[in-house]
Design an enzyme around this catalytic site. Structure first.
Site, mmCIF file in Angstrom:
data_model
loop_
_atom_site.group_PDB
_atom_site.id
_atom_site.type_symbol
_atom_site.label_atom_id
_atom_site.label_comp_id
_atom_site.label_asym_id
_atom_site.label_seq_id
_atom_site.Cartn_x
_atom_site.Cartn_y
_atom_site.Cartn_z
ATOM 1 N N ARG A 1 7.113 -0.020 2.532
ATOM 2 C CA ARG A 1 6.837 -1.170 3.383
ATOM 3 C C ARG A 1 5.758 -2.057 2.752
ATOM 4 O O ARG A 1 4.936 -1.573 1.974
ATOM 5 C CB ARG A 1 6.407 -0.737 4.787
ATOM 6 C CG ARG A 1 5.243 0.253 4.835
ATOM 7 C CD ARG A 1 5.303 1.049 6.143
ATOM 8 N NE ARG A 1 4.161 1.926 6.336
ATOM 9 C CZ ARG A 1 4.087 3.171 5.871
ATOM 10 N NH1 ARG A 1 5.073 3.679 5.152
ATOM 11 N NH2 ARG A 1 3.035 3.906 6.117
ATOM 12 N N ASP B 1 -12.946 -0.307 11.893
ATOM 13 C CA ASP B 1 -13.227 -0.503 10.466
ATOM 14 C C ASP B 1 -14.656 -1.021 10.288
ATOM 15 O O ASP B 1 -15.266 -1.543 11.211
ATOM 16 C CB ASP B 1 -12.210 -1.473 9.863
ATOM 17 C CG ASP B 1 -10.802 -0.879 9.898
ATOM 18 O OD1 ASP B 1 -10.664 0.303 9.541
ATOM 19 O OD2 ASP B 1 -9.867 -1.588 10.316
ATOM 20 N N LYS C 1 -3.927 4.957 5.560
ATOM 21 C CA LYS C 1 -4.241 5.442 6.906
ATOM 22 C C LYS C 1 -3.934 6.930 6.989
ATOM 23 O O LYS C 1 -2.917 7.380 6.454
ATOM 24 C CB LYS C 1 -3.348 4.747 7.941
ATOM 25 C CG LYS C 1 -3.611 3.287 8.175
ATOM 26 C CD LYS C 1 -2.700 2.820 9.306
ATOM 27 C CE LYS C 1 -2.921 1.359 9.633
ATOM 28 N NZ LYS C 1 -2.512 0.461 8.553
ATOM 29 N N ASP D 1 -8.428 4.337 8.815
ATOM 30 C CA ASP D 1 -8.012 3.624 7.597
ATOM 31 C C ASP D 1 -9.094 3.901 6.556
ATOM 32 O O ASP D 1 -10.235 3.466 6.728
ATOM 33 C CB ASP D 1 -7.908 2.120 7.893
ATOM 34 C CG ASP D 1 -6.706 1.514 7.225
ATOM 35 O OD1 ASP D 1 -6.436 1.879 6.068
ATOM 36 O OD2 ASP D 1 -6.042 0.674 7.853
ATOM 37 N N ARG E 1 -10.821 -8.359 9.550
ATOM 38 C CA ARG E 1 -10.587 -9.391 8.526
ATOM 39 C C ARG E 1 -11.404 -10.636 8.862
ATOM 40 O O ARG E 1 -11.003 -11.753 8.544
ATOM 41 C CB ARG E 1 -9.089 -9.728 8.435
ATOM 42 C CG ARG E 1 -8.229 -8.596 7.867
ATOM 43 C CD ARG E 1 -6.890 -9.087 7.306
ATOM 44 N NE ARG E 1 -6.125 -7.982 6.754
ATOM 45 C CZ ARG E 1 -5.075 -7.408 7.356
ATOM 46 N NH1 ARG E 1 -4.656 -7.856 8.516
ATOM 47 N NH2 ARG E 1 -4.448 -6.393 6.786
ATOM 48 N N CYS F 1 -13.338 -8.189 14.523
ATOM 49 C CA CYS F 1 -12.218 -8.335 13.585
ATOM 50 C C CYS F 1 -12.539 -7.765 12.197
ATOM 51 O O CYS F 1 -13.549 -8.105 11.588
ATOM 52 C CB CYS F 1 -11.871 -9.811 13.450
ATOM 53 S SG CYS F 1 -10.503 -10.087 12.312
ATOM 54 N N CYS G 1 -5.844 -17.143 14.134
ATOM 55 C CA CYS G 1 -5.580 -16.475 15.406
ATOM 56 C C CYS G 1 -5.923 -17.458 16.523
ATOM 57 O O CYS G 1 -6.739 -18.363 16.329
ATOM 58 C CB CYS G 1 -6.434 -15.225 15.545
ATOM 59 S SG CYS G 1 -5.896 -13.890 14.469
ATOM 60 N N ARG H 1 0.827 -1.206 0.000
ATOM 61 C CA ARG H 1 0.000 0.000 0.000
ATOM 62 C C ARG H 1 0.864 1.261 0.000
ATOM 63 O O ARG H 1 0.473 2.285 -0.520
ATOM 64 C CB ARG H 1 -0.898 -0.017 1.247
ATOM 65 C CG ARG H 1 -2.181 0.756 1.132
ATOM 66 C CD ARG H 1 -2.946 0.764 2.461
ATOM 67 N NE ARG H 1 -3.121 -0.531 3.075
ATOM 68 C CZ ARG H 1 -4.141 -1.357 2.818
ATOM 69 N NH1 ARG H 1 -5.050 -1.024 1.960
ATOM 70 N NH2 ARG H 1 -4.221 -2.525 3.441
ATOM 71 N N TYR H 2 2.027 1.205 0.651
ATOM 72 C CA TYR H 2 2.921 2.360 0.779
ATOM 73 C C TYR H 2 4.269 1.987 0.158
ATOM 74 O O TYR H 2 4.683 0.830 0.210
ATOM 75 C CB TYR H 2 3.114 2.721 2.261
ATOM 76 C CG TYR H 2 1.820 2.877 3.019
ATOM 77 C CD1 TYR H 2 1.074 4.049 2.934
ATOM 78 C CD2 TYR H 2 1.322 1.839 3.801
ATOM 79 C CE1 TYR H 2 -0.122 4.186 3.617
ATOM 80 C CE2 TYR H 2 0.121 1.974 4.491
ATOM 81 C CZ TYR H 2 -0.594 3.143 4.408
ATOM 82 O OH TYR H 2 -1.785 3.276 5.071
ATOM 83 N N CYS I 1 -11.598 -12.296 17.794
ATOM 84 C CA CYS I 1 -12.140 -11.022 18.273
ATOM 85 C C CYS I 1 -13.412 -10.751 17.474
ATOM 86 O O CYS I 1 -13.400 -10.801 16.238
ATOM 87 C CB CYS I 1 -11.142 -9.895 18.031
ATOM 88 S SG CYS I 1 -9.482 -10.241 18.652
HETATM 89 S S1 SF4 Z 1 -8.669 -8.574 15.281
HETATM 90 FE FE1 SF4 Z 1 -8.854 -10.370 13.925
HETATM 91 S S2 SF4 Z 1 -6.810 -10.663 13.080
HETATM 92 FE FE2 SF4 Z 1 -6.599 -9.305 14.865
HETATM 93 S S3 SF4 Z 1 -6.160 -10.708 16.571
HETATM 94 FE FE3 SF4 Z 1 -8.362 -10.390 16.564
HETATM 95 S S4 SF4 Z 1 -9.173 -12.104 15.355
HETATM 96 FE FE4 SF4 Z 1 -6.985 -11.968 14.922
#
Ligand code: SF4
Length: 328
Positions: free
Chosen positions: A65, A240, A284, A277, A83, A81, A74, A61-62, A78
């Protein structure tokens, strides 16, 4: 509008015990009925990874990096999340990793490789050490940064994984994802100490979440505690717009108010950058007046790093069901 994808509930024993005494932790990890509700503002790819992905598992994206996503696993899920649609997709293949590293090696302007996912610290230790050694072997790469939530999800496992990060040519930076001071248990503190002991520089990232940490007091307590543990608060992310996460969204106006109060009460060392973002992969930006301005429709206009302007909606305050009153 389609119904958001159902994300399986996944908590480690450590998190389950912590959630039983911390409403802020429970809200982040216990599945909620609101996740099945679609919103017109949901985005399938909230930060535009796909638009900036020249190869599988690589986001560029940049100019200086790249983001490498070696695993989409994971240790816990979460609920907010961004993603969440990709969690559990699996790992990059050996051929995909080789192609991504060739891409980096062919572009000497890339100075930093960021490992994210998923959680790169969940890779088998030997695989992670080998991947870092291959990154070390690219002369133009000066920094290897890992984004992880393993010290919160499973601190004992994070302590064991720390050894894989030791002693590389490229500086090892670890961005630890922590959202509430309740997450900084004795076990998590020990994991952070192990990462520091392995020679890593530590910063934190926090997601601003309704009903978890959307107050000046909660965030002040978190950022002060992190600094005391040798972790520099780096980013406070505006949440997000992943489908199924509307109940976590904090209006941008409220986030900016909170940030203004934090700025008046915390030292520069404890103060992260409040980051938005821009949807669509536009990058960002700081959610300050330099990049964000009110729009005539009640929403916002956001100026991307390349100068282009993008609309951003005004959110209604989420109806939270849990007070962020800390661990009992
Ligand atoms: S936000 Fe999503 S990618 Fe980040 S630690 Fe939690 S479950 Fe994993």
């Amino acid at each position: 509008m389609s119904t958001p994808r159902a994300l399986p509930e996944s908590l480690t024993p450590h998190l389950r015990a912590l959630a039983a005494r911390s409403p802020a932790v429970a809200r982040q990890f216990v599945a909620a009925a609101e996740e099945s509700m679609a919103s017109p503002f949901d985005l399938a790819d909230p930060i535009g990874d796909a638009a900036k992905s020249p190869l599988p598992g690589l986001v560029h994206r940049y100019p200086d990096r790249v983001l490498l996503l070696p695993t989409m696993a994971c240790a816990a899920h979460c609920r907010f999340c961004f993603r969440r649609d990709r969690l559990g997709e699996g790992r990059m293949t050996a051929a995909e990793i080789a192609a991504a590293l060739d891409y980096v090696a062919a572009r000497p302007q890339i100075h930093e490789v960021i490992l994210s996912g998923g959680d790169p610290l969940t890779l088998p230790a030997a695989e992670l050490a080998a991947l870092l050694a291959r990154i070390d072997a690219i002369p133009s790469v000066e920094v290897a940064r890992l984004h992880t939530r393993l010290p919160v999800h499973d601190p004992a496992r994070a302590r064991r994984a720390a050894a894989a990060l030791a002693a590389g040519r490229a500086a090892r930076w670890v961005a630890v994802h922590v959202n509430h001071a309740d997450e900084l248990t004795a076990e998590t503190r020990a994991a952070l100490a192990a990462l520091r002991g392995a020679g890593c520089f530590l910063v934190s990232q926090t997601v601003l979440l309704a009903g978890v940490n959307d107050s000046v007091e909660t965030l002040s307590a978190l950022f002060r505690a992190l600094v005391a543990l040798g972790v520099k608060p780096y980013y406070l992310h505006h949440p997000d717009r992943a489908a199924g996460t509307e109940h976590f969204r904090v209006p941008l106006a409220r986030g900016r108010e909170i940030m203004e109060s934090l700025r008046g009460g915390l030292s520069g060392l404890a103060l992260p950058a409040y980051i938005l973002d821009i949807p669509g992969g536009h990058g960002k930006v700081w959610a300050t007046d330099a990049f964000v301005a009110p729009a005539a429709d009640g929403g916002w206009n956001v100026r991307a790093p390349d100068g282009s302007l993008h609309p951003y909606p005004a959110d209604a305050p989420a109806a939270t069901t849990v007070a962020p009153d800390g661990a009992k």
